[in-house]
Design an enzyme around this catalytic site. Structure first.
Site, PDB file in Angstrom:
ATOM      1  N   GLU A  56       0.991  -1.386  -0.009  1.00 58.35           N
ATOM      2  CA  GLU A  56      -0.161  -0.016   0.048  1.00 58.35           C
ATOM      3  C   GLU A  56       0.903   1.294   0.169  1.00 58.35           C
ATOM      4  O   GLU A  56       0.600   2.301  -0.640  1.00 58.35           O
ATOM      5  CB  GLU A  56      -0.852   0.135   1.101  1.00 58.35           C
ATOM      6  N   TRP A  59       1.718   1.574  -3.335  1.00 61.19           N
ATOM      7  CA  TRP A  59       0.542   2.394  -4.271  1.00 61.19           C
ATOM      8  C   TRP A  59       0.679   3.918  -3.977  1.00 61.19           C
ATOM      9  O   TRP A  59       0.602   4.745  -4.869  1.00 61.19           O
ATOM     10  CB  TRP A  59      -0.770   1.801  -3.735  1.00 61.19           C
ATOM     11  N   TRP A  87     -20.789  11.582 -19.491  1.00 64.11           N
ATOM     12  CA  TRP A  87     -21.071  11.781 -18.084  1.00 64.11           C
ATOM     13  C   TRP A  87     -22.425  12.483 -17.828  1.00 64.11           C
ATOM     14  O   TRP A  87     -22.455  13.200 -18.805  1.00 64.11           O
ATOM     15  CB  TRP A  87     -19.985  12.371 -17.305  1.00 64.11           C
ATOM     16  N   ASN A 123     -10.982   2.765   3.223  1.00 58.33           N
ATOM     17  CA  ASN A 123     -10.644   2.525   2.016  1.00 58.33           C
ATOM     18  C   ASN A 123     -11.842   1.735   1.155  1.00 58.33           C
ATOM     19  O   ASN A 123     -12.069   2.161  -0.015  1.00 58.33           O
ATOM     20  CB  ASN A 123      -9.295   1.631   1.815  1.00 58.33           C
ATOM     21  N   TRP A 141     -15.969  11.884 -12.592  1.00 64.17           N
ATOM     22  CA  TRP A 141     -15.198  11.632 -11.318  1.00 64.17           C
ATOM     23  C   TRP A 141     -14.670  12.927 -10.854  1.00 64.17           C
ATOM     24  O   TRP A 141     -14.470  12.754  -9.656  1.00 64.17           O
ATOM     25  CB  TRP A 141     -14.119  10.473 -11.796  1.00 64.17           C
ATOM     26  N   TRP A 164      -9.394   8.180  -7.879  1.00 67.13           N
ATOM     27  CA  TRP A 164     -10.943   8.441  -8.373  1.00 67.13           C
ATOM     28  C   TRP A 164     -10.416   8.048  -9.897  1.00 67.13           C
ATOM     29  O   TRP A 164     -11.712   7.425 -10.446  1.00 67.13           O
ATOM     30  CB  TRP A 164     -11.117   9.798  -8.303  1.00 67.13           C
TER      31      TRP A 164
HETATM   32  C1  LIG Z   1     -11.874   7.428  -4.444  1.00 66.93           C
HETATM   33  C2  LIG Z   1     -10.571   7.481  -3.493  1.00 66.93           C
HETATM   34  C3  LIG Z   1     -10.026   8.522  -2.963  1.00 66.93           C
HETATM   35  C4  LIG Z   1      -8.930   8.396  -2.051  1.00 66.93           C
HETATM   36  N1  LIG Z   1      -8.373   9.501  -1.713  1.00 66.93           N
HETATM   37  C5  LIG Z   1      -7.312   9.430  -0.895  1.00 66.93           C
HETATM   38  C6  LIG Z   1      -6.537  10.848  -0.519  1.00 66.93           C
HETATM   39  O1  LIG Z   1      -6.802  11.614  -0.858  1.00 66.93           O
HETATM   40  N2  LIG Z   1      -5.196  10.583   0.459  1.00 66.93           N
HETATM   41  C7  LIG Z   1      -4.908   9.281   0.668  1.00 66.93           C
HETATM   42  O2  LIG Z   1      -3.852   9.346   1.520  1.00 66.93           O
HETATM   43  N3  LIG Z   1      -5.410   8.137   0.215  1.00 66.93           N
HETATM   44  C8  LIG Z   1      -6.512   8.184  -0.567  1.00 66.93           C
HETATM   45  N4  LIG Z   1      -7.208   7.086  -0.595  1.00 66.93           N
HETATM   46  C9  LIG Z   1      -6.565   5.753  -0.709  1.00 66.93           C
HETATM   47  C10 LIG Z   1      -6.850   5.130   0.701  1.00 66.93           C
HETATM   48  O3  LIG Z   1      -8.296   5.166   0.912  1.00 66.93           O
HETATM   49  C11 LIG Z   1      -6.323   5.567   2.057  1.00 66.93           C
HETATM   50  O4  LIG Z   1      -4.986   5.991   1.757  1.00 66.93           O
HETATM   51  C12 LIG Z   1      -6.602   5.152   2.961  1.00 66.93           C
HETATM   52  O5  LIG Z   1      -7.746   4.508   3.521  1.00 66.93           O
HETATM   53  C13 LIG Z   1      -5.972   5.571   4.322  1.00 66.93           C
HETATM   54  O6  LIG Z   1      -6.150   5.022   5.460  1.00 66.93           O
HETATM   55  P1  LIG Z   1      -4.732   4.264   6.461  1.00 66.93           P
HETATM   56  O7  LIG Z   1      -4.006   5.241   6.511  1.00 66.93           O
HETATM   57  O8  LIG Z   1      -5.416   3.770   7.468  1.00 66.93           O
HETATM   58  O9  LIG Z   1      -4.373   3.143   5.403  1.00 66.93           O
HETATM   59  P2  LIG Z   1      -3.432   1.879   5.498  1.00 66.93           P
HETATM   60  O10 LIG Z   1      -4.276   0.625   4.822  1.00 66.93           O
HETATM   61  O11 LIG Z   1      -3.156   1.680   6.950  1.00 66.93           O
HETATM   62  O12 LIG Z   1      -2.371   2.076   4.367  1.00 66.93           O
HETATM   63  C14 LIG Z   1      -1.176   2.771   4.997  1.00 66.93           C
HETATM   64  C15 LIG Z   1      -0.791   3.918   3.809  1.00 66.93           C
HETATM   65  O13 LIG Z   1      -0.581   3.186   2.689  1.00 66.93           O
HETATM   66  C16 LIG Z   1      -1.450   4.403   1.525  1.00 66.93           C
HETATM   67  N5  LIG Z   1      -2.140   3.719   0.826  1.00 66.93           N
HETATM   68  C17 LIG Z   1      -3.151   2.790   1.096  1.00 66.93           C
HETATM   69  N6  LIG Z   1      -3.951   2.724   0.070  1.00 66.93           N
HETATM   70  C18 LIG Z   1      -3.715   3.247  -0.684  1.00 66.93           C
HETATM   71  C19 LIG Z   1      -4.336   3.646  -2.258  1.00 66.93           C
HETATM   72  N7  LIG Z   1      -5.363   2.834  -2.486  1.00 66.93           N
HETATM   73  N8  LIG Z   1      -3.705   4.680  -3.043  1.00 66.93           N
HETATM   74  C20 LIG Z   1      -2.655   5.176  -2.641  1.00 66.93           C
HETATM   75  N9  LIG Z   1      -2.126   5.081  -1.384  1.00 66.93           N
HETATM   76  C21 LIG Z   1      -2.715   4.172  -0.453  1.00 66.93           C
HETATM   77  C22 LIG Z   1      -1.551   5.610   2.560  1.00 66.93           C
HETATM   78  O14 LIG Z   1      -0.516   6.405   2.494  1.00 66.93           O
HETATM   79  C23 LIG Z   1      -2.070   5.011   3.649  1.00 66.93           C
HETATM   80  O15 LIG Z   1      -2.014   5.881   4.974  1.00 66.93           O
HETATM   81  C24 LIG Z   1      -8.232   6.976  -1.735  1.00 66.93           C
HETATM   82  C25 LIG Z   1      -9.149   6.025  -2.092  1.00 66.93           C
HETATM   83  C26 LIG Z   1     -10.047   6.135  -3.108  1.00 66.93           C
HETATM   84  C27 LIG Z   1     -10.758   4.626  -3.330  1.00 66.93           C
END
Ligand SMILES: Cc1cc2nc3c(=O)[nH]c(=O)nc-3n(C[C@H](O)[C@H](O)[C@H](O)COP(=O)(O)OP(=O)(O)OC[C@H]3O[C@@H](n4cnc5c(N)ncnc54)[C@H](O)[C@@H]3O)c2cc1C
Length: 249
Positions: A56, A59, A87, A123, A141, A164
């Protein structure tokens, strides 16, 4: 929660993720620090869950590389053929229903209310709420990206538009367009007991574990909760037809 991350990360009703996102977003901790902390804690034979958590972070790096190469990631389709996608502009009332968690679909509504109340959304629910807007409501989007940008405490210049666009199908390595999240199936699978739903939707407090996912089947027990904004089946078909028209040119 990293040792049970593979399973825990999918359950919105439990604290199964790190909640590091706002801190990473504002540079309060670096991804390198997180990565190396894991190496210190698991010097050898890290469990598979740790690898998934690390991916993650990967990502996140990927999204930032995408932004670096595509500075207009928040405004321009990465896959330019989506510039011709038909759209539909939602009415103010429809858009507000999504923003305020009144679509009539509990998982979407719980997520949107979690976002408004806490500034963070799980997420799995972000994916379901975003898919509902861009596929079931057929909204561009960018409309959803802008709302998340205004309301998320982790609103990130790279992760937000990249994700998105991933949901919309217009991004790099995007989810195929025909993958349309079904919010009912998703909540039955990932919040079977409805604890997450009830936590944000007090109107559903009296519904049992089955009907909490489909309150329209027992509306008398969910006073004040809205009827579904769109039918899942018809809106799914409309989205697939619109996509097919794009493909056919
Ligand atoms: C529509 C949409 C919009 C999102 N917008 C954002 C946003 O503005 N900022 C954001 O940080 N994340 C975003 N995410 C990704 C993800 O949902 C969040 O990073 C995550 O929920 C944050 O919670 P956590 O720190 O507990 O994640 P954890 O599951 O603990 O993951 C650890 C770290 O990995 C990174 N990460 C995890 N999932 C993703 C992912 N899919 N893409 C990129 N990095 C990821 C983040 O930095 C996160 O803090 C988005 C996802 C979706 C589907």
């Amino acid at each position: 929660p990293v040792e049970d991350y593979a399973k825990g990360r999918d359950l919105p009703g439990v604290e199964g993720t790190s909640r590091l996102s706002p801190h990473l977003r504002f540079g309060e901790i670096s991804p390198f620090r997180v990565w190396h902390s894991l190496r210190e804690r698991f010097p050898r034979h890290a469990p598979a869950d740790v690898g998934i958590f690390r991916s993650e972070l990967g990502w996140r790096e990927f999204c930032w590389h995408l932004l670096y190469e595509n500075p207009n990631l928040a405004t321009q389709n990465y896959r330019r053929e989506f510039d011709h996608f038909a759209w539909q502009t939602p009415s103010d009332a429809e858009l507000e229903a999504w923003q305020q968690g009144r679509t009539g679909y509990p998982l979407v509504d719980a997520g949107m209310r979690q976002l408004w109340q806490t500034g963070w959304m799980h997420n799995r629910v972000r994916m379901a709420a975003a898919s509902f807007l861009v596929k079931n409501m057929l909204a561009d989007w960018r409309v959803g990206e802008a709302w998340f940008w205004d309301t998320l405490v982790d609103a990130d210049a790279a992760n937000n538009p990249a994700n998105w666009q991933w949901v919309a199908g217009s991004g790099a390595d995007a989810s195929p367009y025909f993958r349309i999240f079904n919010p009912v199936t998703q909540s039955k699978k990932f919040d079977a007991g409805g604890s997450y739903l009830r936590g944000y939707l007090p109107e559903l407090a009296d519904l049992d574990d089955r009907s909490v996912h489909e309150p329209w089947k027992n509306p008398a027990a969910a006073p004040g909760y809205p009827e579904p904004l769109v039918g899942l089946q018809e809106s799914r078909e409309r989205a697939l037809e619109t996509y097919q028209r794009l493909k056919d040119g």
